[in-house]
Design a protein around this motif. Structure first.
Motif, PDB file in Angstrom:
ATOM      1  N   GLY A 152       1.952  -6.867  -7.725  1.00  0.00           N
ATOM      2  CA  GLY A 152       2.863  -7.610  -6.857  1.00  0.00           C
ATOM      3  C   GLY A 152       2.730  -7.320  -5.382  1.00  0.00           C
ATOM      4  O   GLY A 152       3.547  -7.797  -4.577  1.00  0.00           O
ATOM      5  N   CYS A 153       1.709  -6.539  -4.979  1.00  0.00           N
ATOM      6  CA  CYS A 153       1.490  -6.258  -3.563  1.00  0.00           C
ATOM      7  C   CYS A 153       0.565  -7.331  -2.987  1.00  0.00           C
ATOM      8  O   CYS A 153      -0.608  -7.427  -3.377  1.00  0.00           O
ATOM      9  CB  CYS A 153       0.860  -4.880  -3.374  1.00  0.00           C
ATOM     10  N   ALA A 154       1.050  -8.134  -2.093  1.00  0.00           N
ATOM     11  CA  ALA A 154       0.236  -9.198  -1.494  1.00  0.00           C
ATOM     12  C   ALA A 154      -0.807  -8.586  -0.562  1.00  0.00           C
ATOM     13  O   ALA A 154      -0.464  -7.733   0.271  1.00  0.00           O
ATOM     14  CB  ALA A 154       1.118 -10.163  -0.729  1.00  0.00           C
ATOM     15  N   PRO A 155      -2.083  -8.973  -0.691  1.00  0.00           N
ATOM     16  CA  PRO A 155      -3.127  -8.417   0.185  1.00  0.00           C
ATOM     17  C   PRO A 155      -2.832  -8.734   1.654  1.00  0.00           C
ATOM     18  O   PRO A 155      -2.345  -9.818   1.971  1.00  0.00           O
ATOM     19  CB  PRO A 155      -4.399  -9.129  -0.269  1.00  0.00           C
ATOM     20  N   ASN A 156      -3.105  -7.795   2.508  1.00  0.00           N
ATOM     21  CA  ASN A 156      -2.937  -8.016   3.946  1.00  0.00           C
ATOM     22  C   ASN A 156      -4.265  -7.739   4.649  1.00  0.00           C
ATOM     23  O   ASN A 156      -5.285  -7.451   4.005  1.00  0.00           O
ATOM     24  CB  ASN A 156      -1.808  -7.146   4.505  1.00  0.00           C
ATOM     25  N   LEU A 157      -4.251  -7.828   5.955  1.00  0.00           N
ATOM     26  CA  LEU A 157      -5.461  -7.647   6.743  1.00  0.00           C
ATOM     27  C   LEU A 157      -6.085  -6.265   6.496  1.00  0.00           C
ATOM     28  O   LEU A 157      -7.306  -6.142   6.306  1.00  0.00           O
ATOM     29  CB  LEU A 157      -5.140  -7.820   8.228  1.00  0.00           C
ATOM     30  N   GLU A 158      -5.252  -5.234   6.458  1.00  0.00           N
ATOM     31  CA  GLU A 158      -5.753  -3.871   6.314  1.00  0.00           C
ATOM     32  C   GLU A 158      -6.404  -3.650   4.954  1.00  0.00           C
ATOM     33  O   GLU A 158      -7.444  -2.988   4.849  1.00  0.00           O
ATOM     34  CB  GLU A 158      -4.602  -2.874   6.530  1.00  0.00           C
ATOM     35  N   SER A 159      -5.808  -4.191   3.895  1.00  0.00           N
ATOM     36  CA  SER A 159      -6.378  -4.006   2.554  1.00  0.00           C
ATOM     37  C   SER A 159      -7.702  -4.758   2.416  1.00  0.00           C
ATOM     38  O   SER A 159      -8.659  -4.255   1.818  1.00  0.00           O
ATOM     39  CB  SER A 159      -5.384  -4.464   1.484  1.00  0.00           C
ATOM     40  N   TYR A 160      -7.771  -5.977   2.967  1.00  0.00           N
ATOM     41  CA  TYR A 160      -9.029  -6.728   2.946  1.00  0.00           C
ATOM     42  C   TYR A 160     -10.115  -5.976   3.725  1.00  0.00           C
ATOM     43  O   TYR A 160     -11.267  -5.885   3.302  1.00  0.00           O
ATOM     44  CB  TYR A 160      -8.831  -8.117   3.549  1.00  0.00           C
ATOM     45  N   THR A 161      -9.745  -5.434   4.890  1.00  0.00           N
ATOM     46  CA  THR A 161     -10.705  -4.696   5.718  1.00  0.00           C
ATOM     47  C   THR A 161     -11.230  -3.464   4.980  1.00  0.00           C
ATOM     48  O   THR A 161     -12.422  -3.143   5.060  1.00  0.00           O
ATOM     49  CB  THR A 161     -10.053  -4.287   7.054  1.00  0.00           C
ATOM     50  N   ALA A 162     -10.333  -2.775   4.253  1.00  0.00           N
ATOM     51  CA  ALA A 162     -10.753  -1.603   3.475  1.00  0.00           C
ATOM     52  C   ALA A 162     -11.772  -1.995   2.407  1.00  0.00           C
ATOM     53  O   ALA A 162     -12.754  -1.276   2.177  1.00  0.00           O
ATOM     54  CB  ALA A 162      -9.541  -0.934   2.839  1.00  0.00           C
ATOM     55  N   LEU A 163     -11.556  -3.140   1.759  1.00  0.00           N
ATOM     56  CA  LEU A 163     -12.485  -3.595   0.718  1.00  0.00           C
ATOM     57  C   LEU A 163     -13.808  -4.061   1.334  1.00  0.00           C
ATOM     58  O   LEU A 163     -14.887  -3.804   0.775  1.00  0.00           O
ATOM     59  CB  LEU A 163     -11.850  -4.717  -0.099  1.00  0.00           C
TER      60      LEU A 163
ATOM     61  N   ALA B 162     -19.547  -8.397   0.949  1.00  0.00           N
ATOM     62  CA  ALA B 162     -18.779  -8.130   2.177  1.00  0.00           C
ATOM     63  C   ALA B 162     -18.587  -9.403   2.989  1.00  0.00           C
ATOM     64  O   ALA B 162     -17.478  -9.695   3.466  1.00  0.00           O
ATOM     65  CB  ALA B 162     -19.478  -7.062   3.006  1.00  0.00           C
ATOM     66  N   PHE B 163     -19.650 -10.194   3.156  1.00  0.00           N
ATOM     67  CA  PHE B 163     -19.539 -11.422   3.940  1.00  0.00           C
ATOM     68  C   PHE B 163     -18.742 -12.495   3.201  1.00  0.00           C
ATOM     69  O   PHE B 163     -18.073 -13.321   3.835  1.00  0.00           O
ATOM     70  CB  PHE B 163     -20.934 -11.935   4.302  1.00  0.00           C
ATOM     71  N   ALA B 164     -18.810 -12.481   1.850  1.00  0.00           N
ATOM     72  CA  ALA B 164     -17.975 -13.406   1.066  1.00  0.00           C
ATOM     73  C   ALA B 164     -16.494 -13.093   1.276  1.00  0.00           C
ATOM     74  O   ALA B 164     -15.659 -14.006   1.407  1.00  0.00           O
ATOM     75  CB  ALA B 164     -18.340 -13.312  -0.409  1.00  0.00           C
ATOM     76  N   LEU B 165     -16.158 -11.807   1.324  1.00  0.00           N
ATOM     77  CA  LEU B 165     -14.776 -11.396   1.593  1.00  0.00           C
ATOM     78  C   LEU B 165     -14.357 -11.817   3.003  1.00  0.00           C
ATOM     79  O   LEU B 165     -13.204 -12.214   3.228  1.00  0.00           O
ATOM     80  CB  LEU B 165     -14.637  -9.879   1.442  1.00  0.00           C
ATOM     81  N   LEU B 166     -15.293 -11.700   3.951  1.00  0.00           N
ATOM     82  CA  LEU B 166     -14.991 -12.107   5.326  1.00  0.00           C
ATOM     83  C   LEU B 166     -14.624 -13.591   5.370  1.00  0.00           C
ATOM     84  O   LEU B 166     -13.674 -13.989   6.075  1.00  0.00           O
ATOM     85  CB  LEU B 166     -16.196 -11.825   6.219  1.00  0.00           C
TER      86      LEU B 166
END
Length: 497
Positions: free
Chosen positions: A176-187, A200-204
């Motif tokens: 239930g934790c919605a992804p945010n900018l920081e979590s995406y950046t960590a991944l 990495a570029f697909a996530l970007l």
């Protein structure tokens, strides 16, 4: 500090190459107290008053002594209680790795579990950290928190475990934790650190499509740094162009990453243009910018340019740090400019810059290259007296110097240091050892290095094999050992492909 004009003899007789400034404390002046005189004896009323006064003073002294005694007792009791708490907590944390979620483990103290998790994340013990986190999720008090997930994903990225980082990212969403900018950046960092640029570029692209998770300068800086480590300069140009289109301005960290990478790869034109662009965009350089620039020019032997940059950075208000002086020492040492190197040492001593293990390594290596074994050994003894632990780089410098000086016994003395310490050795050390034994024609000892490497669980590489083959052939030996080394070299070549 004007390094260039200062001259300083770089020799074993140099008087100012002594203990680092941190060990030089000013001696406090001692003042002799006047001799105690016996008070005059008094009689009558005056004597009674004097005795009363002395009695009161004695009572005050007794009360003070009693107060101090009680304070000491209370301090010892508090110390024992604190030790008891610490030992109990350490004992609890020690068994967390072995305990599994289930009956009897759902009511552990939050503070103990969180401390255990934090310690494992800080030490990059990813396997143990995930076990503790699994135990945490089973606690009755557990509530999902995105911050913990981000720390774990970041840790897994540093440990090059991108699949596990992705699994944790998905578990975060499932809880239930919605992804945010920081979590995406960590991944993104987890994938890019492992060279998985496709993911990495697909996530970007996913971040760009998500209004609440638009990539920022940190996201791009992480990707740029990973691409630079892989020497993929085309991807770097693409990312910088992408930032421009999105209206994202590079920050000091971004520029420092670019300057450092361009300098290390010898792309000086791009390094200088990046530095100029940094200044034009009113992005203030810092000491990291200065150190990267000085290292680039100094390591390539461009000493005059390095000195010119040093002066300009100082004029702009940037204060050098210990790393700056280590870079200057290393550059002057490799250029055999020993007088200027001595001037830097003198300056560090004068202004109380404490030497680090890097400083000692640079100076030891410089004396070794100069063939001044006596002074090199003096600095090494000084390093140990300062309780600064030598590392693999220190030992490599010693072995190389002894090899050049053809000191077989002293090469073996380095091995005795290894036996009596917990210094982690790498293949570079063993390659230095092989070359040193080859130089002194100790081919039997050189061959035994392979057994030593096996004991230390360090695999020989192509350099190890090539160096050993070279010294065998120089001596006219081409037997089964050389054939074995050729086969081993071919295996290592296949492994690298």
């Amino acid at each position: 500090m004007a390094v260039a004009p200062v001259t300083y003899p770089f020799s074993a007789s140099s008087s100012s190459i002594t203990a680092p400034a941190a060990r030089r404390r000013r001696q406090q002046a001692t003042h002799a107290l006047p001799a105690a005189r016996e008070p005059p004896r008094a009689g009558g009323a005056a004597g009674a008053e004097e005795r009363t006064r002395r009695g009161k003073e004695a009572e005050v002294d007794d009360e003070e002594a009693e107060r101090r005694r009680k304070e000491e007792v209370n301090r010892k009791i508090a110390s024992r209680k604190a030790l008891s708490v610490i030992l109990r907590r350490e004992a609890t944390m020690a068994v967390l790795d072995t305990r599994k979620p289930g009956k009897g483990t759902r009511r552990l103290l939050p503070r103990t579990v969180l401390e255990a998790l934090h310690d494992r994340i800080g030490a990059l013990r990813w396997d143990s950290a995930l076990k503790v986190f699994e135990l945490m999720r089973d606690q009755v008090w557990y509530r999902p928190h995105i911050g913990i997930y981000i720390k774990l994903i970041t840790m897994l990225g540093k440990c090059k475990q991108p699949e596990k980082a992705h699994d944790l990212f998905q578990a975060m969403i499932d809880e239930g934790c919605a992804p945010n900018l920081e979590s995406y950046t960590a991944l993104v960092s987890a994938y890019s650190r492992s060279g998985r640029f496709g993911e990495a570029f697909a996530l970007l692209d996913r971040m760009k499509a998500n209004p609440g998770c638009q990539p920022d300068v940190q996201t791009y800086s992480i990707l740029i740094k990973s691409c630079l480590h892989a020497y993929d300069f085309e991807k770097v140009k693409s990312l910088l162009a992408d930032m421009t289109r999105a209206g994202i301005r590079p920050n000091t960290v971004t520029y420092n990453t670019l300057i450092d990478a361009y300098g290390k790869s010898g792309r000086f034109a791009e390094m200088e243009s990046t530095l100029l662009k940094m200044l034009l965009e009113d992005c203030k350089p810092d000491v990291w910018t200065m150190n990267s620039t000085l290292r680039a020019f100094g390591s390539s032997g461009q000493i005059e340019t390095m000195e010119s940059c040093y002066e300009k950075f100082q004029e702009s208000g940037i204060t050098p740090n210990i790393k700056t002086y280590n870079i200057l020492l290393d550059s002057y040492g490799k250029a055999k400019m020993y007088e200027k190197m001595g001037a830097v040492m003198e300056y560090m001593q004068k202004y109380y810059y404490s030497w680090t293990v890097v400083t000692y390594n640079v100076v030891i290596d410089a004396f070794g290259r100069a063939g001044d074994i006596e002074q090199m050994e003096y600095i090494f003894r000084l390093m140990k007296s300062e309780r600064i632990k030598p590392n693999c780089v220190t030992l490599c410098s010693l072995v190389r110097a002894y090899g050049r000086a053809e000191e077989v016994k002293k090469i073996k003395s380095v091995l005795r240091i290894v036996e009596n310490s917990d210094i982690t050795l790498d293949v570079v050390f063993f390659n230095c050892l092989v070359d040193a034994y080859g130089r002194v024609e100790a081919l039997a000892e050189m061959w035994e290095v392979l057994d030593l490497m096996k004991e230390r669980q360090c695999k020989p590489d192509k350099v190890t094999c090539t160096t050993m083959i070279k010294w065998f052939l120089i001596k006219g030996i081409d037997d089964h050992r050389v054939q074995y080394l050729r086969e081993l070299k071919a295996e290592r070549h296949k492994d690298d492909m």
